[in-house]
Structure formats: C-alpha cells, structure tokens
Design a protein around this motif. Structure first.
Motif, PDB file in Angstrom:
ATOM      1  N   ILE A 202     -17.479  -9.291  -3.546  1.00 62.25           N
ATOM      2  CA  ILE A 202     -16.818  -8.031  -3.208  1.00 62.25           C
ATOM      3  C   ILE A 202     -16.530  -7.333  -4.528  1.00 62.25           C
ATOM      4  CG2 ILE A 202     -15.851  -8.636  -0.969  1.00 62.25           C
ATOM      5  CD1 ILE A 202     -13.326  -9.401  -2.267  1.00 62.25           C
ATOM      6  N   TYR A 203     -16.747  -6.037  -4.540  1.00 63.28           N
ATOM      7  CA  TYR A 203     -16.622  -5.339  -5.813  1.00 63.28           C
ATOM      8  C   TYR A 203     -16.055  -3.960  -5.589  1.00 63.28           C
ATOM      9  CZ  TYR A 203     -20.531  -2.390  -4.483  1.00 63.28           C
ATOM     10  OH  TYR A 203     -21.316  -1.488  -3.829  1.00 63.28           O
ATOM     11  N   LEU A 204     -15.512  -3.406  -6.636  1.00 63.20           N
ATOM     12  CA  LEU A 204     -15.161  -1.999  -6.636  1.00 63.20           C
ATOM     13  C   LEU A 204     -15.745  -1.404  -7.907  1.00 63.20           C
ATOM     14  CD1 LEU A 204     -13.673   0.200  -5.069  1.00 63.20           C
ATOM     15  CD2 LEU A 204     -11.736  -0.156  -6.580  1.00 63.20           C
ATOM     16  N   ASP A 205     -16.476  -0.323  -7.744  1.00 64.55           N
ATOM     17  CA  ASP A 205     -17.096   0.287  -8.925  1.00 64.55           C
ATOM     18  C   ASP A 205     -16.330   1.541  -9.346  1.00 64.55           C
ATOM     19  OD1 ASP A 205     -17.837   1.950  -6.883  1.00 64.55           O
ATOM     20  OD2 ASP A 205     -19.920   2.141  -7.489  1.00 64.55           O
TER      21      ASP A 205
ATOM     22  N   LEU B 113     -14.676  -0.865  -0.577  1.00 62.55           N
ATOM     23  CA  LEU B 113     -14.286  -2.273  -0.495  1.00 62.55           C
ATOM     24  C   LEU B 113     -14.541  -2.870   0.882  1.00 62.55           C
ATOM     25  CD1 LEU B 113     -10.938  -2.850  -2.398  1.00 62.55           C
ATOM     26  CD2 LEU B 113     -13.125  -3.999  -2.713  1.00 62.55           C
TER      27      LEU B 113
ATOM     28  N   LEU C  18      -5.434   5.003 -10.110  1.00 65.57           N
ATOM     29  CA  LEU C  18      -5.707   3.604  -9.765  1.00 65.57           C
ATOM     30  C   LEU C  18      -5.573   2.729 -11.011  1.00 65.57           C
ATOM     31  CD1 LEU C  18      -6.679   1.742  -7.440  1.00 65.57           C
ATOM     32  CD2 LEU C  18      -8.968   2.032  -8.341  1.00 65.57           C
ATOM     33  N   THR C  19      -4.829   1.635 -10.880  1.00 62.05           N
ATOM     34  CA  THR C  19      -4.683   0.735 -12.023  1.00 62.05           C
ATOM     35  C   THR C  19      -5.355  -0.603 -11.707  1.00 62.05           C
ATOM     36  OG1 THR C  19      -2.580  -0.091 -11.203  1.00 62.05           O
ATOM     37  CG2 THR C  19      -2.492   1.774 -12.702  1.00 62.05           C
TER      38      THR C  19
ATOM     39  N   LYS D  23       0.839  -1.210   0.000  1.00 61.33           N
ATOM     40  CA  LYS D  23       0.000   0.000   0.000  1.00 61.33           C
ATOM     41  C   LYS D  23       0.864   1.246   0.000  1.00 61.33           C
ATOM     42  CE  LYS D  23      -3.911  -1.740   0.023  1.00 61.33           C
ATOM     43  NZ  LYS D  23      -4.545  -1.660  -1.255  1.00 61.33           N
TER      44      LYS D  23
ATOM     45  N   ASP E 283      -5.100  -6.674  -6.639  1.00 61.94           N
ATOM     46  CA  ASP E 283      -4.390  -6.963  -5.388  1.00 61.94           C
ATOM     47  C   ASP E 283      -5.303  -6.749  -4.186  1.00 61.94           C
ATOM     48  OD1 ASP E 283      -2.105  -7.641  -6.691  1.00 61.94           O
ATOM     49  OD2 ASP E 283      -1.094  -5.717  -6.407  1.00 61.94           O
ATOM     50  N   ASP E 284      -6.052  -5.670  -4.221  1.00 63.54           N
ATOM     51  CA  ASP E 284      -6.949  -5.373  -3.104  1.00 63.54           C
ATOM     52  C   ASP E 284      -8.050  -6.420  -2.972  1.00 63.54           C
ATOM     53  OD1 ASP E 284      -6.086  -3.141  -1.668  1.00 63.54           O
ATOM     54  OD2 ASP E 284      -6.609  -1.838  -3.336  1.00 63.54           O
ATOM     55  N   LEU E 285      -8.632  -6.796  -4.109  1.00 67.17           N
ATOM     56  CA  LEU E 285      -9.722  -7.777  -4.069  1.00 67.17           C
ATOM     57  C   LEU E 285      -9.192  -9.123  -3.570  1.00 67.17           C
ATOM     58  CD1 LEU E 285     -11.562  -6.896  -7.398  1.00 67.17           C
ATOM     59  CD2 LEU E 285     -12.365  -6.441  -5.085  1.00 67.17           C
TER      60      LEU E 285
ATOM     61  N   GLN F 262      -3.687  -2.988  -9.287  1.00 65.75           N
ATOM     62  CA  GLN F 262      -3.854  -2.578  -7.882  1.00 65.75           C
ATOM     63  C   GLN F 262      -5.202  -3.019  -7.339  1.00 65.75           C
ATOM     64  OE1 GLN F 262      -3.242   1.658  -7.618  1.00 65.75           O
ATOM     65  NE2 GLN F 262      -1.100   1.520  -8.209  1.00 65.75           N
TER      66      GLN F 262
ATOM     67  N   GLN G  82       2.104   1.899  -3.313  1.00 69.05           N
ATOM     68  CA  GLN G  82       1.094   2.545  -4.154  1.00 69.05           C
ATOM     69  C   GLN G  82       1.010   4.031  -3.849  1.00 69.05           C
ATOM     70  OE1 GLN G  82      -2.769   0.747  -4.071  1.00 69.05           O
ATOM     71  NE2 GLN G  82      -1.993  -1.305  -4.466  1.00 69.05           N
TER      72      GLN G  82
ATOM     73  N   LYS H 116      -8.697  -9.099   0.028  1.00 68.52           N
ATOM     74  CA  LYS H 116      -9.982  -9.171   0.731  1.00 68.52           C
ATOM     75  C   LYS H 116     -10.570 -10.574   0.647  1.00 68.52           C
ATOM     76  CE  LYS H 116     -12.805  -6.408   1.789  1.00 68.52           C
ATOM     77  NZ  LYS H 116     -13.386  -6.462   3.122  1.00 68.52           N
TER      78      LYS H 116
END
Lengths: 346, 417
Positions: free
Chosen positions: B89-92, A309, B102-103, A52, B109-111, B106, A55, B114
């Motif tokens: 789980i989602y990101l919109d 999230l 934001l790429t 993080k 990686d977050d999803l 990335q 980033q 989680k």
C-alpha cells in the motif's frame, strides 16, 4: 445578498453540494471508480474517526483564520487577495522570532505568535497604503505582494536560513519540540490553534455586528464619498480592516509553522489564503457560514488522500473532485442570481 | 438571536456532512463485498500475521509513474508483491507542494490503519517527518530509504536506513559521458545541494575524468564539468529553477552530454528536442531502469535504483522478526550489475552508447567490481583547493557519504552561498 435568510442560503448551499455530487459521479465514472463509494471514502477520510476529525480541524484552523479575516476588509468591499502573502509573511516573522532560541516555552511561543500577527498585518498594510494613498487596486497589489512574499521565503530558505551545508527547498532546520504547539490529546489539532480560530470568529462577529466601528466600516464600503462627508474616516478604517485581516492571516501562517510543519518551507501557506477567498465567495461573505464551509473544505482536503490509499484511484482525481465542488457552488450561485433577476423582471 | 442562528447553521452543516457520509455507507457495503475482503482492515497485525499477507506501507515523494525515482520505488514494491505474495500500500506525491497540509506522521497513521506491517519512506525530504513518526510508533519497523538517522543515532531505535551504492552507477554514467562527449563539455542538472547529491555528482565527475584522461588519453584541462542546481528533487513551478531551462542552457553553453541528477526525466526530453533541431547532443537520465527506452540514440544510459531486492530483504526480516534498524548501504552485484533479482543499483546502457564505448564501459565496470580501480583515490582536492585525499589515500565510506564539497575541476556551487 444580505437580505436573504440564512436558511435559504443553506438551501442553496445544499443544492450546490447536490450538483457537486452529481458532477463528481460523472467525473468518476470514466475512471472506473464506484462514484458513491468514492464520495463515501472521501468524507469518511475526513470524518471517519476522531483522529481524522482532528486532522481536519488542524486544516480548519488556518483556513478559518484566513477566511474570517477576509470578511473584515470585505465588509468595506475590499478584496484582500494578498492574504496568501500575508500568511507567508506571518510564517516568516514567526520563524524569525524563534531563530534566536534553541528551545523554550509559552513565552517564546507567544512572542512568535505576536511576531506572526505583526508580519501579516504589515504586509497587509502595504496593500492598504497602496490602495488608500496610491489608488492601486488591492487585487493587483495583493497579487504582486503574494509573489514578493514567495520570493522572500524562497530566498530565506535557500539563503540565510538554509541548513548547514544544504541548499534545498525542503525547508529550514526543524524547531525544537519545546516550541511546538501542544496537541489536543493525541489529535493533530492544537489547543492554541483552536483557540485562535474561535477567538478570530468571535472577534470578527463582535466587531462587524456589534460595534459602531463595524457599522461605519460597512458604510465606508457602501459609499466612500458619503463616508468622507460624514467624517467617518474612511482611510483610517480601510487601513484598520487590512491590518486586522493581515494579522489573522499571519496567525494562520504561525499555526502552520508551530503546529503543522514545525519548520519553514516554501509551500508553508498550503494555499489556504486562496482557499480562504473561495470560502468567502461560497459563503457570500457571511460570517455565520464561513467556518462551516471551511470545515467542509478541510474534510475534503484530509479525506482526499484516501482515494489513492483505499480505492487505488489516481490521486489527482481528488483535486478534480474538489474543483468540481467549488465550480458547482458558483454555478448554483449563478443560477440563483439569474432567477433573482428574472423574478425582478417579472 | 445571532447565536441561535449560528447554532442552527452548525447543526445543519454537521448533519449535512454526516448524512453524506452515512447515506452512502450501506451502498458501499453492498457494492464492495468482494474488494472489502482483500482490503482486510485487520486491527491487530501481529495476531493475524499468518492470515494476512505481509504489508508494506510505502511513502513516495513524487508520482508513482514519474519515470524516475518514485516509479523505481513503486516497482520495487510491486516486486515484493510478486516475489513473496506481500501486499503493497502506498501514497505518492507526499510533499508539501502537492499535498498541502499533509504531514508524514499523518500518512504513516493512515498506512498503519490500512494494515501496513512496516513503513518505508522514500525520500530525503521526509527525514524529519519519519523520525517523528517512528518515535510515535516504537513497535513498528520503519525504514528510511536515504537518510542516515541510524548512522548518526539521531533517530529512534526502530528506524533503519537503506540505500544502494549509487556512487558506482554514477561513475559508470560519468564514464559513458566522458567516452561519448565530442566537445569535452559535460553538464549536470542537479537537484538540491546536500551530501548525497555532492557525493553522486562527484562520482559522475570521477568517472568522466577517468574516461577522458585514462581511456581517451586527453588532457584534463580540456574537460569541463558544469553542475547547475534546481533546488529540489523535481520541478515545482515557481519554487525551483526549471530543469528544462537548465538543461537547455547547458546545451546552449556548449555541453553535448548532460547528466540528470533529478527525480524526473526532463533532461532527455530537452536533448531529444535539440536532436530534432539537428544538434549532436546526448543525455543520461537517472533513477529508473527503463528511462532510456523509446528515447533512441539520444540516451547514453541510465544509472538506476532496483529497489526490489532491498525491499525483499527487509520484508523477509520483518516477517521473521529479525529486522535490525541499521544503516545499510548496499553495493552493486558485480557479477551482473543489471541482475534484476540481485543488484540494488545498476547502469543500463542506452542506444546512444556506441559499441566501442560499451566495450570500454564493460572493462571499466569489471575493474570497479574487482576493486582494481578505486576512483576515490588521492590526490584529490576539494573545489576550494583544500586537500580531500592525499596521494595514494583512499576515501572511507564516511568520507564519501558526508562529502563536503565538489572537487577541483568541477564548476558549480559546492554548498549554498
């Protein structure tokens, strides 16, 4: 504003952060979000792990290049609001320099960085020339040139640089992997990006505080008429200040292309130019503070996606929180000025 | 001196940042005991496969509630939760304009952090990013909804593609438009120009042409079909053309039916405004099953994605460990194209479709379903006059998927100029 000690400024900054947190709590309560958790998640999202932090640093690099660059013309009391367009031009020149190559290595990347610095500098020079010879205020010319730069990038992406058979604002064909900047381990941030940002900080610090050039530039800003009388060459100095800032902004654009998106797209600047202006204002244009405020913004930026999230909050809330933070800094600055005035009066 | 001050400032700022993070940590733990359980960070997904529900990580290009493309995918994810107790789980709003810096790697990686067991990327805009991310996580299943990396072999082995055969609902939309129009002028507000959008808009044109000439018995010369592109899947102010203005100019130019090809429902809003001003106009939105609801008789119908069954199939295969990264282009369930559990794509008629036209549509759908009617049958020419299909020749899937131009008889750009 330079008379106040750094420590006191940090105190004010802390007050601003405190107010921001308080306002954030107010904002989050009606949405049913637990305020402290929200803030925790926001910061943990930007600092919680090494990746993080990587980033956040990859956001920090272009943001720092922009805000440090902005401090140079500001020393001469110039508001280079055209920095946003200079980032875009840097990205365009960077992409242009790489278009003849299918792949490559350090040589091509250095060429692209140089082209980006040149692109940003030239675009800034336009603002400078208009200011110095055309008496057009740099805020107006800068804003105008930002729109022109956006127009140029849209035209390129939708026109000459389109992907074969496709007309989309998604961007150009991606760069070959050999042209991407090398990452620091598995982190998002790149060695070259970090090096450029740190070099920019050192360069600005030395130029502004350790050389006669910086002193004279300040003199030009404080009193242009006297500067002319004392043969300090105000015109040349102003143009040089614009060029330097533009070059740094251009490099910010290059890092966006080479390290983040690996292609050219319409929102390549990520509005870091405008954010850089905010950083400059929040830092009261002190070089010592700017990189840290950049880091603060970068952490917020990276952490914000954790709200939807982890907490299921509508993602627009993170934008609101960021806005609240900026607003509180200005409120606190206003209070500070008011207190200072009252102190003088009394 | 300067350096000392800089260092002091650095130390203070870092302290401040970390203090902020740490100070609220205990309270988070205290407050969040219950939700923390459902969040279940689960460091090793495979080891805990049975303990924790299968989790889908979904990346949406627009807002989850856009009444269009992204909402359809979001509800597909919800369907998965409902049917197999999986977790979504989602990101919109994952696009560079909404989330600067934001790429896709990335987000992935977050999803994964989680607890996502597989990743679905929802948009054509994510093509390059999802190939990169899938390459970084070779042991995770990635599915790109749209895209053709598995067909071209450009992508890594763990990246599959899935898409519904929207060409059919688009034919139905075009057919309904062709039945409804009084002026013979049909407009389309298109997104960006690529093979997918050409393919869908050509399908709509073929449907409209069939209705106009074969069902209504009119002359093809009197049918105009005008496509205007905005440049992206949805409106980005200052970057794309404004879809509201595009729709308005189509209506002003004499079109009485306008089809939407973009992710969001501006076209219906514009039609509604024209209706209120006393004009006889209709619109057909796109993507989202309920897009016609509450729009009254202005809305002729909507070709939509029903991602639920497609997501469910993938999720079950991922759970069983049998998922193969293939290119999957799923046909409608012809017995009932609006079957929520079976059909990956459908066409939902709106109040604007008259009873007679609806009957004609049902016959049209039946013919398409039985294979009696194949609209991609020659003679068909490309827009520039070159031959696409000779008389009697039918198009292959690949020819349709990679459609190179619009067809003769359609107005609007085939490819960027």
């Amino acid at each position: 504003m330079n008379r106040e000690s750094l420590l006191r400024q940090i105190g004010w900054f802390a007050a601003a952060v405190g107010l921001a947190l308080f306002l954030t709590v107010l904002v989050t309560l009606p949405s049913g979000a637990p305020p402290l958790t929200t803030i925790f998640v926001l910061f943990q999202g930007g600092l919680g792990s090494l990746s993080k932090f990587g980033q956040a640093l990859s956001v920090w690099v272009p943001l720092t290049l922009c805000s440090v660059g902005l401090l140079i013309p500001f020393t001469a009391r110039l508001w280079n609001i055209g920095v946003e367009g200079q980032v875009i031009m840097g990205a365009i020149f960077c992409t242009a320099a790489l278009r003849p190559f299918d792949g490559g290595g350090a040589g091509q990347i250095i060429l692209a960085l140089a082209a980006a610095a040149l692109g940003g500098a030239l675009w800034a020079l336009l603002s400078g020339l208009l200011r110095v010879f055309g008496r057009v205020h740099e805020i107006f010319s800068g804003l105008g040139l930002n729109f022109v730069a956006l127009g140029v990038i849209l035209w390129l992406i939708f026109g000459p640089w389109k992907r074969p058979g496709i007309a989309s604002m998604s961007g150009t064909e991606p760069l070959d992997v050999s042209l991407w900047l090398a990452k620091v381990g598995s982190l998002s941030v790149t060695w070259a990006g970090l090096g450029l940002a740190l070099a920019a900080i050192v360069l600005a610090a030395v130029l502004l505080h350790r050389t006669g050039w910086g002193l004279k530039l300040r003199a030009v800003g404080e009193n242009p008429k006297a500067a002319t009388l004392f043969a300090l060459g105000p015109r040349r100095r102003l143009l040089q200040a614009f060029l330097l800032c533009g070059a740094m902004a251009g490099l910010a654009g290059a890092t966006q292309v080479l390290a983040v998106y690996h292609r050219l797209l319409p929102s390549i600047s990520s509005s870091y130019g405008y954010t850089g202006l905010l950083v400059g204002m929040m830092a009261s244009y002190r070089l010592g503070l700017a990189p840290f405020i950049c880091l603060f913004f970068a952490v917020l930026n990276v952490g914000s996606i954790q709200l939807p999230l982890q907490l299921g909050l509508d993602s627009s809330l993170s934008g609101v929180i960021q806005g609240v933070m900026v607003l509180s800094v200005f409120i606190v600055q206003g209070v500070r000025l008011w207190l200072a005035k009252r102190g003088e009066a009394a | 001196m300067k350096i000392v001050r800089m260092m002091a400032a650095l130390a203070l700022c870092m302290a401040l940042l970390f203090a902020l993070g740490c100070a609220s940590e205990p309270e988070k733990k205290a407050e969040d005991k219950a939700p923390a359980k459902t969040e279940a960070p689960a460091p090793a997904p495979e080891a805990k496969q049975d303990a924790k529900p299968l989790t889908m990580g979904l990346i949406l290009v627009g807002p989850y509630n856009d009444k269009g493309y992204s909402q359809a995918q979001y509800e597909g994810g919800k369907y998965l939760e409902e049917k197999m107790g999986a977790k979504l789980i989602y990101l919109d709003k994952v696009n560079p304009a909404d989330r600067p810096g934001l790429t896709i790697p990335q987000v992935v990686d977050d999803l994964l952090a989680k607890g996502a067991d597989f990743i679905v990327a929802g948009s054509d805009d994510m093509t390059d990013g999802i190939i990169e991310a899938a390459g970084q996580h070779p042991d995770t299943v990635f599915v790109h909804a749209s895209g053709d990396a598995a067909l071209t072999g450009k992508g890594p082995k763990n990246l599959g593609n899935v898409f519904g055969r929207m060409t059919f609902p688009k034919m139905m939309a075009g057919f309904s438009a062709g039945m409804t129009t009084q002026t013979g002028k049909i407009g389309v507000v298109g997104p960006l120009i690529n093979a997918e959008t050409r393919r869908l808009i050509v399908s709509a044109y073929l449907g409209a042409r069939y209705a106009w000439t074969q069902v209504r018995g009119k002359d093809l010369k009197d049918l105009s079909f005008n496509v205007k592109w905005i440049g992206f899947w949805f409106n980005i102010p200052g970057v794309t053309a404004d879809p509201t203005q595009m729709a308005g100019s189509l209506y002003d130019g004499g079109c009485d039916v306008v089809l939407s090809g973009i992710d969001t429902p501006e076209v219906v809003t514009v039609a509604q405004q024209r209706r209120d001003a006393g004009k006889t106009v209709w619109a057909l939105p796109y993507d989202y099953e309920k897009a016609c609801e509450g729009q009254g008789s202005v809305c002729v119908g909507v070709p939509y994605f029903n991602w639920g069954p497609m997501f469910l199939k993938i999720a079950e295969q991922v759970k069983a460990g049998t998922y193969k990264a293939v290119f999957d282009w799923e046909a409608p369930y012809w017995a009932d194209i609006n079957d929520h559990d079976k059909s990956p794509v459908g066409f939902m008629p709106g109040e604007g479709l008259s009873a007679d036209n609806k009957k004609a549509l049902d016959e049209f759908v039946a013919k398409l379903g039985s294979g009696e009617l194949n609209l991609f049958t020659g003679p068909l020419n490309y827009q520039d006059g070159s031959v696409f299909l000779k008389a009697g020749e039918t198009a292959t899937d690949k020819q349709i998927w990679y459609l190179e131009q619009l067809l003769q008889g359609m107005e609007g750009l085939s490819s960027p100029k």
